[in-house]
Enzyme design. Structure first.
Site, PDB file in Angstrom:
ATOM      1  N   HIS A  19       0.904   0.518   9.776  1.00 51.54           N
ATOM      2  CA  HIS A  19      -0.379   1.067   9.896  1.00 51.54           C
ATOM      3  C   HIS A  19      -0.329   1.439  11.160  1.00 51.54           C
ATOM      4  O   HIS A  19      -1.928   1.691  10.929  1.00 51.54           O
ATOM      5  CB  HIS A  19      -1.285  -0.408   8.843  1.00 51.54           C
ATOM      6  CG  HIS A  19      -0.413  -0.443   8.002  1.00 51.54           C
ATOM      7  ND1 HIS A  19      -0.134  -2.112   7.429  1.00 51.54           N
ATOM      8  CD2 HIS A  19      -0.438  -0.352   6.465  1.00 51.54           C
ATOM      9  CE1 HIS A  19       0.050  -2.811   6.605  1.00 51.54           C
ATOM     10  NE2 HIS A  19       0.288  -1.077   5.574  1.00 51.54           N
ATOM     11  N   GLY A  37       1.845   5.079   1.423  1.00 55.35           N
ATOM     12  CA  GLY A  37       2.245   5.879   2.337  1.00 55.35           C
ATOM     13  C   GLY A  37       2.957   5.637   3.159  1.00 55.35           C
ATOM     14  O   GLY A  37       3.250   6.551   4.515  1.00 55.35           O
ATOM     15  N   HIS A  38       4.060   4.856   2.753  1.00 59.56           N
ATOM     16  CA  HIS A  38       5.457   4.115   3.504  1.00 59.56           C
ATOM     17  C   HIS A  38       6.452   4.506   3.143  1.00 59.56           C
ATOM     18  O   HIS A  38       7.152   4.246   2.768  1.00 59.56           O
ATOM     19  CB  HIS A  38       4.994   2.417   3.851  1.00 59.56           C
ATOM     20  CG  HIS A  38       3.638   1.756   4.170  1.00 59.56           C
ATOM     21  ND1 HIS A  38       3.633   2.353   5.312  1.00 59.56           N
ATOM     22  CD2 HIS A  38       3.349   1.147   3.625  1.00 59.56           C
ATOM     23  CE1 HIS A  38       2.359   1.256   5.254  1.00 59.56           C
ATOM     24  NE2 HIS A  38       2.083   0.791   4.342  1.00 59.56           N
ATOM     25  N   ASP A  90      -1.855  -8.167   1.804  1.00 60.45           N
ATOM     26  CA  ASP A  90      -1.034  -8.635   0.434  1.00 60.45           C
ATOM     27  C   ASP A  90      -0.867  -9.957   0.136  1.00 60.45           C
ATOM     28  O   ASP A  90      -0.591 -10.217  -1.029  1.00 60.45           O
ATOM     29  CB  ASP A  90       0.305  -8.100   1.302  1.00 60.45           C
ATOM     30  CG  ASP A  90      -0.143  -6.458   1.172  1.00 60.45           C
ATOM     31  OD1 ASP A  90       0.593  -5.788   0.547  1.00 60.45           O
ATOM     32  OD2 ASP A  90       0.137  -5.760   2.728  1.00 60.45           O
ATOM     33  N   GLY A 117       1.241  -1.533   0.211  1.00 62.28           N
ATOM     34  CA  GLY A 117       0.267  -0.048  -0.174  1.00 62.28           C
ATOM     35  C   GLY A 117       1.019   1.434  -0.417  1.00 62.28           C
ATOM     36  O   GLY A 117       2.483   1.307   0.471  1.00 62.28           O
TER      37      GLY A 117
END
Lengths: 331, 331
Positions: free
Chosen positions: B219, B56-57, B110, B54
């Site tokens: 997260h 955002g990292h 994932d 995802g």
């Protein structure tokens, strides 16, 4: 507010100890002074380049010491200029018989202490000269440009003058290109949220929830104006326009953009913001060179972006692209 | 909470556009899918390495695509696994006829989507295999280690398996060293302040002013325990001890440390924290290899450190030290 630190009084020395333990192949601490210097500098003969700065802006400037950039960095307490004896020690360390250029980011303490150190070095028979760096266009009007503060755009000068010195150029030539780079660089900073002072453990200033502060300094110096929070696109265009208004330029010119995160700015935001600056400059007919993006000149964990633009000529461009071997510069 | 973004719905695509405009010499976007792939990969023949994650990292994992590391990264929405068709597209892009290894960081979405993509790739006749990565020791006890989450320590596997593939090793060998690296890596994460979700624009969780949350996920998954805020020295020793307790090791062994900032962690804190880990491991008779320090696997602007330790053997050490050409890996 919490940070991963030990006693406040040991923050800078603990940072240096960790830093040297990682990058000891390229840098060293000069004994009996708080100076990070390039390792083995005395084995070559080159124009030395030195700067002093307060701690708290890491990786600037300790992370820029190394081949192709700085030879020495006198490292003060947090947000506080290093004393003249530390600067003198950095100058002596960087002197290989070809003279030393002291770069001074325009802040009162840095100017005073650097000038004292330059005078002392001259008395010691070292060929030393200095260049005052100012790039923050919102800190003083164009008519008083020498009063402007030094901020993130100084990195263009470290990089280009550093590469020039590495190529074996003499003190006069390195000084000339440092001044030229400064004169062709403009910076404007937008803050969204303050950093936390490691000393007071409090936010360094206040920003309203719906506001952007424009023109804030690297130590949280007061903003020139407060704006309503807007999209990255509108903010980027506003800032880039201000920069273009402040300098002479022509269509087809080649410029490099530095999107500097002020500490906590996410990678996404840096990419999104750079993309907007890029599109706007392209629409003005400007050719974009290799950009620099990242949290390099920080005010602790401040959320903000310092946008810096440098108009390059072919010589500067060559030096900008030259490889370095430092802890933090990305190429 | 403010960020430098445009419309929330375009964050990921805007990020990619900016990223490709900067690093277009080493990466490209695969048409009609949200995949960042190594440029010119089809010009050589090598075992491909792919991961999905995802957004955002950042810089993980887009910043790790390039020579000596990953060949493709399927890039989902914010904190949300990419769909199987994007992963399949990444696998196809990375396939040069020598097979593809899919690395899967252990999170439900994932795993599900990666396994679907692997099945589809097999049906398409591609030699494809996968390795599940789990390193977060506080997310499940040692007896249930396969339930542990993937977190910052997965970077050791990207780097070492990536270098192994670059050296021309086949799929079986690359898979074996990926598993070996995973089995020798342990991570523990300490959070001081939450990141801000770009979607809700709210803090992703709450932490008391005098607390450290241990074992929080990438997260913002719930922490395993809440501790009183302590010095970097005490926190570092606590975390390092937990890691040593979780694995078999012996005096004189060679280990590499990764001090990962979770977003807003300052350079000072990373240096100070690394220094404490280093001193503690040294006191245990452990030989320290080249460390990695920086904000690499982030949870937006979360203040925190993921400490990861990898027990290296000589082969892993060679691959760990090998140069890469990526946007974000520092050597």
């Amino acid at each position: 507010m919490k940070k991963f630190i030990n006693d406040v009084s040991s923050i800078v020395d603990d940072t240096i100890e960790g830093f040297i333990s990682i990058y000891g192949d390229i840098v060293k601490k000069v004994p009996d002074s708080r100076v990070i210097a390039r390792k083995n500098i005395k084995q070559q003969r080159k124009t030395g380049i030195v700067i002093g700065n307060g701690a708290g802006h890491e990786p600037a400037c300790i992370g820029f010491v190394g081949e192709g950039m700085l030879d020495g960095n006198a490292y003060g307490d947090i947000f506080s200029a290093p004393g003249p004896m530390h600067l003198l020690s950095a100058i002596k360390e960087a002197d290989t018989g070809s003279g030393v250029l002291v770069l001074i980011s325009n802040h009162a303490g840095d100017v005073m202490n650097s000038e004292m150190a330059v005078d002392m070095a001259k008395e010691d028979g070292i060929a030393v000269d200095s260049v005052l760096l100012y790039d923050d266009i919102l800190s003083a009007p164009a008519s008083q440009f020498r009063q402007r503060r030094g901020t993130a755009g100084t990195v263009f000068t470290y990089k280009i003058a550093g590469a020039c010195a590495e190529e074996g150029k003499g003190l006069l030539e390195v000084k000339e290109i440092a001044e030229r780079t400064r004169d062709r660089t403009r910076t404007i900073t937008a803050a969204l949220s303050p950093g936390i002072s490691p000393l007071s453990k409090e936010p360094m200033f206040q920003i309203g929830e719906d506001e952007i502060q424009m023109g804030i300094g690297v130590h949280g110096e007061a903003a020139a104006c407060v704006m309503k929070y807007e999209s990255a696109q509108k903010t980027a265009v506003f800032m880039t326009e201000k920069i273009l208004e402040d300098m002479e330029w022509s269509e087809g010119e080649r410029m490099a953009v530095f999107v500097n995160g002020c500490g906590r700015t996410t990678y996404m935001e840096l990419m999104i913001f750079y993309n907007e600056v890029r599109k706007f400059l392209k629409s003005k007919g400007i050719k974009l060179l290799r950009p620099l993006t990242g949290n390099f000149v920080t005010t602790q964990e401040m959320a903000g972006i310092a946008l810096s633009v440098c108009r390059m000529d072919p010589e500067m461009e060559t030096y900008w692209n030259r490889k370095t071997d430092t802890a933090a510069f990305p190429w």
